[in-house]
Every structure is written in C-alpha cells, then in structure tokens.
Motif scaffolding. Structure first.
Motif, PDB file in Angstrom:
ATOM      1  N   PRO A 201       0.801  -1.229   0.000  1.00 53.92           N
ATOM      2  CA  PRO A 201       0.000   0.000   0.000  1.00 53.92           C
ATOM      3  C   PRO A 201       0.831   1.274   0.000  1.00 53.92           C
ATOM      4  CG  PRO A 201      -0.840  -1.574   1.602  1.00 53.92           C
ATOM      5  CD  PRO A 201       0.469  -2.098   1.135  1.00 53.92           C
ATOM      6  N   ALA A 202       1.887   1.318   0.799  1.00 53.18           N
ATOM      7  CA  ALA A 202       2.682   2.540   0.901  1.00 53.18           C
ATOM      8  C   ALA A 202       4.075   2.197   1.369  1.00 53.18           C
ATOM      9  CB  ALA A 202       2.021   3.528   1.868  1.00 53.18           C
ATOM     10  N   GLY A 203       5.023   3.053   1.033  1.00 61.14           N
ATOM     11  CA  GLY A 203       6.402   2.837   1.441  1.00 61.14           C
ATOM     12  C   GLY A 203       6.912   3.976   2.298  1.00 61.14           C
ATOM     13  N   PRO A 204       7.945   3.727   3.105  1.00 61.15           N
ATOM     14  CA  PRO A 204       8.503   4.777   3.951  1.00 61.15           C
ATOM     15  C   PRO A 204       9.415   5.706   3.162  1.00 61.15           C
ATOM     16  CG  PRO A 204       9.732   2.757   4.255  1.00 61.15           C
ATOM     17  CD  PRO A 204       8.613   2.435   3.304  1.00 61.15           C
ATOM     18  N   ALA A 205       9.598   6.904   3.678  1.00 62.31           N
ATOM     19  CA  ALA A 205      10.482   7.866   3.018  1.00 62.31           C
ATOM     20  C   ALA A 205      11.927   7.379   3.005  1.00 62.31           C
ATOM     21  CB  ALA A 205      10.379   9.218   3.717  1.00 62.31           C
ATOM     22  N   SER A 206      12.286   6.548   3.984  1.00 61.65           N
ATOM     23  CA  SER A 206      13.662   6.050   4.069  1.00 61.65           C
ATOM     24  C   SER A 206      13.976   4.977   3.034  1.00 61.65           C
ATOM     25  CB  SER A 206      13.917   5.474   5.463  1.00 61.65           C
ATOM     26  OG  SER A 206      13.090   4.329   5.681  1.00 61.65           O
ATOM     27  N   LYS A 207      12.940   4.454   2.360  1.00 61.31           N
ATOM     28  CA  LYS A 207      13.104   3.341   1.413  1.00 61.31           C
ATOM     29  C   LYS A 207      13.762   2.122   2.078  1.00 61.31           C
ATOM     30  CE  LYS A 207      13.201   6.003  -2.885  1.00 61.31           C
ATOM     31  NZ  LYS A 207      12.765   7.286  -2.263  1.00 61.31           N
ATOM     32  N   ARG A 208      13.448   1.918   3.330  1.00 57.82           N
ATOM     33  CA  ARG A 208      14.034   0.813   4.093  1.00 57.82           C
ATOM     34  C   ARG A 208      13.049  -0.345   4.194  1.00 57.82           C
ATOM     35  NH1 ARG A 208      17.009   2.438   9.347  1.00 57.82           N
ATOM     36  NH2 ARG A 208      18.644   2.713   7.788  1.00 57.82           N
ATOM     37  N   PHE A 209      13.571  -1.560   4.157  1.00 62.04           N
ATOM     38  CA  PHE A 209      12.768  -2.745   4.428  1.00 62.04           C
ATOM     39  C   PHE A 209      13.545  -3.618   5.407  1.00 62.04           C
ATOM     40  CE2 PHE A 209      15.520  -4.011   0.981  1.00 62.04           C
ATOM     41  CZ  PHE A 209      15.886  -5.307   1.293  1.00 62.04           C
ATOM     42  N   TYR A 210      12.843  -4.586   6.006  1.00 57.59           N
ATOM     43  CA  TYR A 210      13.430  -5.458   7.010  1.00 57.59           C
ATOM     44  C   TYR A 210      13.209  -6.910   6.610  1.00 57.59           C
ATOM     45  CZ  TYR A 210      13.005  -1.167   9.760  1.00 57.59           C
ATOM     46  OH  TYR A 210      13.073   0.130  10.203  1.00 57.59           O
ATOM     47  N   VAL A 211      14.177  -7.749   6.928  1.00 57.24           N
ATOM     48  CA  VAL A 211      14.027  -9.201   6.786  1.00 57.24           C
ATOM     49  C   VAL A 211      13.878  -9.764   8.195  1.00 57.24           C
ATOM     50  CG1 VAL A 211      15.050 -11.341   5.959  1.00 57.24           C
ATOM     51  CG2 VAL A 211      15.477  -9.187   4.733  1.00 57.24           C
ATOM     52  N   ILE A 212      12.752 -10.408   8.470  1.00 54.91           N
ATOM     53  CA  ILE A 212      12.499 -10.941   9.806  1.00 54.91           C
ATOM     54  C   ILE A 212      12.531 -12.456   9.771  1.00 54.91           C
ATOM     55  CG2 ILE A 212      11.150  -8.925  10.474  1.00 54.91           C
ATOM     56  CD1 ILE A 212       8.634 -10.681  10.209  1.00 54.91           C
ATOM     57  N   SER A 213      12.881 -13.040  10.910  1.00 49.72           N
ATOM     58  CA  SER A 213      13.045 -14.492  10.964  1.00 49.72           C
ATOM     59  C   SER A 213      11.920 -15.176  11.729  1.00 49.72           C
ATOM     60  CB  SER A 213      14.384 -14.836  11.615  1.00 49.72           C
ATOM     61  OG  SER A 213      14.475 -14.251  12.912  1.00 49.72           O
ATOM     62  N   THR A 214      11.578 -14.692  12.916  1.00 51.64           N
ATOM     63  CA  THR A 214      10.621 -15.411  13.751  1.00 51.64           C
ATOM     64  C   THR A 214      10.072 -14.483  14.817  1.00 51.64           C
ATOM     65  OG1 THR A 214      10.407 -17.238  15.366  1.00 51.64           O
ATOM     66  CG2 THR A 214      12.518 -16.155  15.233  1.00 51.64           C
TER      67      THR A 214
END
Length: 310
Positions: A201-214
């Motif tokens: 839907p929308a993205g942050p201004a920082s263009k950051r994403f996270y990879v999560i495990s559990t």
C-alpha cells in the motif's frame, strides 16, 4: 600412700552444664558470619543473574522490528513479544542497471521491474525487486525469512505486521511478505528478492525494508519463578499466551515478581504494539532464600529499551 582421684558425678554435671552454656552462647556468634557469607554469595549470584538477563535483553530488543512489540498480562504473568529482524536494507526506486540481476519483466505497477513500487492490487502487484546495496545484518534464510516494508502507521493504512501474514488474514492489507527468496550478490552488492505476488500500500520515506526471521516471546512467570524465551513459532494476529512443543530456553529461574510497561507515541499500532519512538521497560525482582530463611535475599532489575530505528 595417696590414691588417684577422678571426677565426681556432680563435677561432671557442672562441667557439662558450663560447656552447654558456652556452646549456646557461641553458636549465634558462629552463625552470624556463616549467614553473612551465604547472603553475600547469594547477592553475588543474583547480581550475576541480573547482568546476564540485562545483557541478553539488550541484545535481543536491539533486533526488534519497529512497531512489532506487544505486551500482555495474564494474572501475575507478563508476556512481551516482538518480531526478530535478521537483516535490513533499502529498496530501489529505479532500474538496477545490471542485466544479470534484473527482475523479470512482469506487470510491476507499470514502472521498473527492479524497483519496489506501491499501490493497491490488482493494478500494482510485486513479485520481485532489487536492493540498493547489500543487506545489513545476519545471513538470511531463503524461502523461510519474511520481508517487511513500512511497519509503521501511514494515514489510512495499518502497519500491524501481525495482522497481515498470508491469505488467511488479509482483511487488512499488509506490508509483510512470506517465503522470500534472496539471490546472490552482484557487482554493486545488490540482492534480488523474489516472492509470491504481493501489493504494497505505501512505502517509507527512508526506502528501508526489514528481513524478519521469527516471533520471539519472553514470559515472566513469578509462579514458576522463571523468565523464559520462546521462538520459532508462527506469526498470529492475536498475541499467544501458551507455548507447547516449540524452542525455548530459561533465562532466569529465581524470579519473584515482574512488571512490563510500554510507552509509545500516539498513532501507532492499535493492537498494543510499539512504533518508532517506542519504549519498553521490564521491572523484575530476583530472590534467593538463604539457609531456609523466610526473608529471602532480593535484587531488582529495571531494563528499558527504545524500540525504534533511524
């Protein structure tokens, strides 16, 4: 001629009485330094336990996904849960310029197939994007780890990553991806990430994403006197309170009392999580009984961690 003379019965009784009086007076005097030594040893053990707990909590909550911490109280028990970040990176808003790393030409919101673009399905559905530079953190696990984009509230869009995992709980659209695959690095250290079709839907201004495990839960239980860590279980919209057959490890086994507070900025996740600028505080007492003494030796921990990310 003289004869040897021993103790009379009366003299023996008097001697034993005097010895008993002296022993009665001496036992408390001897017990005091022994008790003091045992109390000192117990305090040292509690201090070591507190240092270990504080160090572990500091390391773990540094990996908490922003806006993923949530707290629940069940009787005297407190449970605090968060999603563990394995790595993070930035996504592209244009083509990578590297043909060996380019995503396939699929309908990708009408823009560059390498960029991560945003909009509601079916007009905008992503299956691949290329990172801007390398991922930062631990090694990711393909087809197991998940990608989260913008896990904070945007006007009109929820950022609750727990409520939006998979087709079964998609009533509120998510920025959470499952089963992401991560290609090997190319010349500019970018990574190609592919996944099942997903709209963002929308993205942050920082263009950051996270990879999560559990997800990870810490349960503080004064009844069992344990602080226990649970992990490697499924993400659920409702915070779990029972854990059977999953990985766990006790962090402390002498818990007397605990309380968990959360403070978070207005407008964050409505289900009780923390967002950018959030603060979590764990107050816990550890105790050790010395020589059966009904008044135990206690030590307190006041742990606070900011759950945010610049």
């Amino acid at each position: 001629m003289t004869s040897d003379r021993g103790f009379t019965l009366i003299e023996m009784i008097i001697s034993l009485t005097l010895i008993g009086i002296l022993a009665t007076a001496a036992v408390p005097m001897l017990r005091m330094p022994i008790t003091a030594y045992m109390e000192s040893s117990a305090r040292a053990k509690l201090a070591a336990d507190l240092d270990r707990v504080n160090s572990k909590l500091t390391l773990d909550f540094a990996l908490a996904l922003p806006n993923s911490v949530r707290v629940k109280q069940v009787g005297a028990n407190y449970l605090i849960e968060y999603l563990e970040v394995r790595a993070k990176g930035r996504y592209r808003s244009a083509a990578s310029g590297n043909p060996t790393q380019t995503c396939l030409a699929t309908p990708s919101c009408g823009g560059s197939p390498d960029a991560l673009e945003f909009g509601a399905a079916p007009a905008c559905t992503e299956t691949c994007f290329v990172t801007l530079g390398p991922l930062v953190g631990s090694a990711v696990v393909p087809n197991s780890d998940m990608v989260v984009v913008n896990p904070t509230n945007t006007p009109g869009i929820t950022g609750d990553p727990y409520a939006n995992n998979g087709p079964g709980v998609r009533a509120i659209r998510s920025t959470l991806l499952t089963n992401a695959a991560f290609a090997t690095a190319n010349f500019d250290n970018g990574r190609r990430i592919t996944m099942a079709p997903q709209d963002f839907p929308a993205g942050p201004a920082s263009k950051r994403f996270y990879v999560i495990s559990t997800p990870v839960t810490y349960e503080c239980n004064p009844t069992t006197r344990r602080l226990t860590k649970y992990w490697n279980y499924g993400i659920a919209p409702v915070q779990p309170t029972a854990f059977v057959g999953i990985q766990s490890a006790p962090l402390a086994t002498n818990v007397a009392a605990c309380t968990i507070f959360q403070i978070y900025t207005a407008g964050q996740m409505g289900s009780g999580g923390l967002g950018l600028g959030g603060l979590v505080t764990i107050q816990m007492s550890l105790s050790e009984t010395v020589n059966g003494d009904p008044v135990p030796v206690t030590a307190d921990l006041l742990f606070s961690a900011a759950v945010n990310d610049g």
